[in-house]
Design a protein around this motif. Structure first.
Motif, short mmCIF file in Angstrom:
data_model
loop_
_atom_site.label_atom_id
_atom_site.label_comp_id
_atom_site.label_asym_id
_atom_site.label_seq_id
_atom_site.Cartn_x
_atom_site.Cartn_y
_atom_site.Cartn_z
N GLY A 1 28.78 -2.48 37.98
CA GLY A 1 29.43 -3.02 39.17
C GLY A 1 28.89 -2.40 40.45
N TYR A 2 28.74 -1.09 40.44
CA TYR A 2 28.19 -0.41 41.62
C TYR A 2 26.74 -0.83 41.87
CZ TYR A 2 31.76 2.93 43.13
OH TYR A 2 32.88 3.51 43.66
N ARG B 1 25.18 -3.60 41.07
CA ARG B 1 25.14 -4.98 41.61
C ARG B 1 25.50 -4.97 43.09
NH1 ARG B 1 27.79 -6.07 36.67
NH2 ARG B 1 26.33 -7.00 35.22
N GLU B 2 26.58 -4.26 43.42
CA GLU B 2 27.08 -4.24 44.79
C GLU B 2 26.11 -3.53 45.74
OE1 GLU B 2 29.96 -4.92 47.82
OE2 GLU B 2 29.96 -5.68 45.76
N MET C 1 37.88 0.49 40.30
CA MET C 1 36.81 -0.22 41.01
C MET C 1 37.40 -1.16 42.06
SD MET C 1 33.99 1.04 40.00
CE MET C 1 32.71 -0.11 40.49
N ILE D 1 35.28 -3.59 44.43
CA ILE D 1 34.34 -4.14 43.43
C ILE D 1 35.16 -4.67 42.26
CG2 ILE D 1 32.43 -3.66 41.87
CD1 ILE D 1 31.53 -1.48 43.87
N ASP D 2 35.00 -5.96 41.97
CA ASP D 2 35.77 -6.61 40.91
C ASP D 2 34.96 -6.64 39.62
OD1 ASP D 2 37.38 -8.15 39.29
OD2 ASP D 2 37.21 -9.97 40.51
N ILE D 3 35.41 -5.88 38.62
CA ILE D 3 34.75 -5.93 37.30
C ILE D 3 35.70 -6.54 36.27
CG2 ILE D 3 33.17 -4.01 37.77
CD1 ILE D 3 35.02 -2.24 35.98
N ARG E 1 34.62 7.50 38.58
CA ARG E 1 34.07 6.40 39.40
C ARG E 1 33.21 6.94 40.53
NH1 ARG E 1 38.45 4.22 43.17
NH2 ARG E 1 37.86 6.18 44.18
N LYS F 1 29.23 6.45 41.24
CA LYS F 1 28.68 5.90 42.49
C LYS F 1 27.54 6.77 43.01
CE LYS F 1 29.61 4.46 47.19
NZ LYS F 1 30.53 4.49 48.33
#
Length: 136
Positions: free
Chosen positions: A23-24, A26-27, A54, A59-61, A117, A121
Protein backbone atom coordinates in the motif's frame (compact mmCIF):
# COMPACT_ATOMS: atom_id res chain seq x y z
CA UNK A 1 11.26 5.17 -21.43
CA UNK A 2 12.61 2.45 -19.12
CA UNK A 3 10.24 -0.14 -17.74
CA UNK A 4 9.10 0.54 -14.23
CA UNK A 5 10.70 -1.59 -11.54
CA UNK A 6 8.71 -4.48 -10.10
CA UNK A 7 8.76 -4.97 -6.33
CA UNK A 8 7.35 -8.03 -4.58
CA UNK A 9 6.57 -7.86 -0.85
CA UNK A 10 6.28 -11.26 0.86
CA UNK A 11 5.21 -12.35 4.33
CA UNK A 12 3.79 -15.64 5.52
CA UNK A 13 0.06 -14.84 5.48
CA UNK A 14 0.10 -11.82 3.12
CA UNK A 15 -2.40 -10.25 5.50
CA UNK A 16 -0.48 -7.51 7.34
CA UNK A 17 3.13 -6.46 6.79
CA UNK A 18 3.38 -7.18 3.06
CA UNK A 19 -0.01 -5.57 2.40
CA UNK A 20 0.96 -2.42 4.33
CA UNK A 21 4.28 -2.24 2.44
CA UNK A 22 2.50 -2.72 -0.90
CA UNK A 23 0.00 0.00 0.00
CA UNK A 24 2.77 2.43 0.87
CA UNK A 25 4.79 1.62 -2.27
CA UNK A 26 1.76 2.15 -4.52
CA UNK A 27 0.97 5.46 -2.81
CA UNK A 28 4.49 6.85 -2.49
CA UNK A 29 5.66 5.82 -5.97
CA UNK A 30 2.64 7.37 -7.65
CA UNK A 31 2.48 4.43 -10.03
CA UNK A 32 6.19 4.54 -10.92
CA UNK A 33 6.69 1.07 -9.43
CA UNK A 34 4.74 -2.08 -10.22
CA UNK A 35 3.82 -3.50 -6.83
CA UNK A 36 3.02 -7.09 -6.00
CA UNK A 37 2.55 -8.93 -2.74
CA UNK A 38 2.14 -12.53 -1.74
CA UNK A 39 2.48 -15.03 1.05
CA UNK A 40 3.94 -18.49 1.52
CA UNK A 41 0.76 -19.52 3.40
CA UNK A 42 -1.86 -16.85 2.56
CA UNK A 43 -4.44 -16.08 5.22
CA UNK A 44 -8.19 -15.89 4.70
CA UNK A 45 -8.41 -12.11 4.89
CA UNK A 46 -6.45 -8.92 5.52
CA UNK A 47 -5.72 -8.11 9.16
CA UNK A 48 -8.42 -5.56 10.12
CA UNK A 49 -6.03 -3.76 12.49
CA UNK A 50 -3.54 -3.31 9.60
CA UNK A 51 -6.41 -1.94 7.48
CA UNK A 52 -7.31 0.50 10.28
CA UNK A 53 -3.69 1.60 10.77
CA UNK A 54 -3.28 2.31 7.05
CA UNK A 55 -6.64 4.11 6.87
CA UNK A 56 -5.31 6.53 9.51
CA UNK A 57 -2.69 7.68 7.00
CA UNK A 58 -5.13 7.79 4.07
CA UNK A 59 -4.19 4.51 2.39
CA UNK A 60 -6.99 2.01 1.76
CA UNK A 61 -5.88 -1.63 1.73
CA UNK A 62 -9.32 -2.95 2.68
CA UNK A 63 -9.93 -4.51 -0.74
CA UNK A 64 -6.64 -6.42 -0.80
CA UNK A 65 -6.87 -10.21 -0.77
CA UNK A 66 -4.09 -12.48 0.53
CA UNK A 67 -2.41 -14.19 -2.42
CA UNK A 68 -0.06 -17.13 -2.76
CA UNK A 69 3.43 -16.00 -3.72
CA UNK A 70 4.56 -17.85 -6.84
CA UNK A 71 8.00 -18.66 -8.15
CA UNK A 72 6.99 -16.81 -11.33
CA UNK A 73 6.33 -13.62 -9.33
CA UNK A 74 9.78 -13.85 -7.79
CA UNK A 75 11.40 -14.39 -11.22
CA UNK A 76 9.57 -11.37 -12.68
CA UNK A 77 10.42 -9.00 -9.80
CA UNK A 78 13.40 -6.66 -9.67
CA UNK A 79 13.32 -6.52 -5.88
CA UNK A 80 11.95 -9.13 -3.48
CA UNK A 81 11.33 -7.95 0.06
CA UNK A 82 10.61 -10.68 2.58
CA UNK A 83 9.18 -10.13 6.04
CA UNK A 84 9.55 -13.14 8.25
CA UNK A 85 9.02 -15.94 5.75
CA UNK A 86 12.38 -17.53 6.53
CA UNK A 87 13.65 -20.01 3.98
CA UNK A 88 10.28 -20.43 2.26
CA UNK A 89 10.93 -17.79 -0.40
CA UNK A 90 12.70 -18.94 -3.57
CA UNK A 91 15.88 -17.10 -4.49
CA UNK A 92 17.13 -16.43 -8.01
CA UNK A 93 20.60 -15.09 -8.80
CA UNK A 94 20.76 -11.46 -9.89
CA UNK A 95 17.70 -10.34 -7.93
CA UNK A 96 17.72 -7.74 -5.20
CA UNK A 97 16.68 -9.41 -1.95
CA UNK A 98 16.08 -7.83 1.41
CA UNK A 99 14.67 -9.38 4.54
CA UNK A 100 12.95 -6.80 6.71
CA UNK A 101 12.77 -7.94 10.31
CA UNK A 102 9.38 -6.63 11.37
CA UNK A 103 7.06 -7.75 14.13
CA UNK A 104 3.96 -9.57 12.91
CA UNK A 105 0.92 -7.32 13.49
CA UNK A 106 -1.37 -10.35 13.91
CA UNK A 107 -3.19 -10.16 17.22
CA UNK A 108 -1.55 -6.87 18.22
CA UNK A 109 -3.44 -3.74 19.32
CA UNK A 110 -3.66 -0.72 17.03
CA UNK A 111 -0.97 1.25 18.89
CA UNK A 112 1.55 -1.56 18.25
CA UNK A 113 0.51 -1.87 14.61
CA UNK A 114 1.00 1.89 14.16
CA UNK A 115 4.67 1.47 15.11
CA UNK A 116 5.05 -1.40 12.62
CA UNK A 117 3.28 0.70 9.96
CA UNK A 118 5.60 3.65 10.53
CA UNK A 119 8.67 1.39 10.37
CA UNK A 120 7.39 -0.05 7.07
CA UNK A 121 6.85 3.46 5.68
CA UNK A 122 10.46 4.45 6.44
CA UNK A 123 11.77 1.28 4.81
CA UNK A 124 9.56 1.74 1.72
CA UNK A 125 10.71 5.37 1.37
CA UNK A 126 14.35 4.23 1.51
CA UNK A 127 13.75 1.45 -1.02
CA UNK A 128 11.88 3.80 -3.34
CA UNK A 129 14.76 6.28 -3.19
CA UNK A 130 17.22 3.52 -4.08
CA UNK A 131 15.05 2.27 -6.96
CA UNK A 132 14.89 5.81 -8.40
CA UNK A 133 18.62 6.45 -8.00
CA UNK A 134 20.42 6.44 -11.33
CA UNK A 135 22.60 3.42 -11.95
CA UNK A 136 26.23 4.51 -12.37
Amino acid sequence: MPEKPVVLFVCIHNAGRSQMAAGYMRELSGGAVEVRSGGSEPGDSINPVAVAAMAEVGIDISQAVPQLMTTEQVKESDAVITMGCGDVCPIFPGKRYEDWELADPKGKPLEDVRAIRDDIKARVERLLGELRAPVV
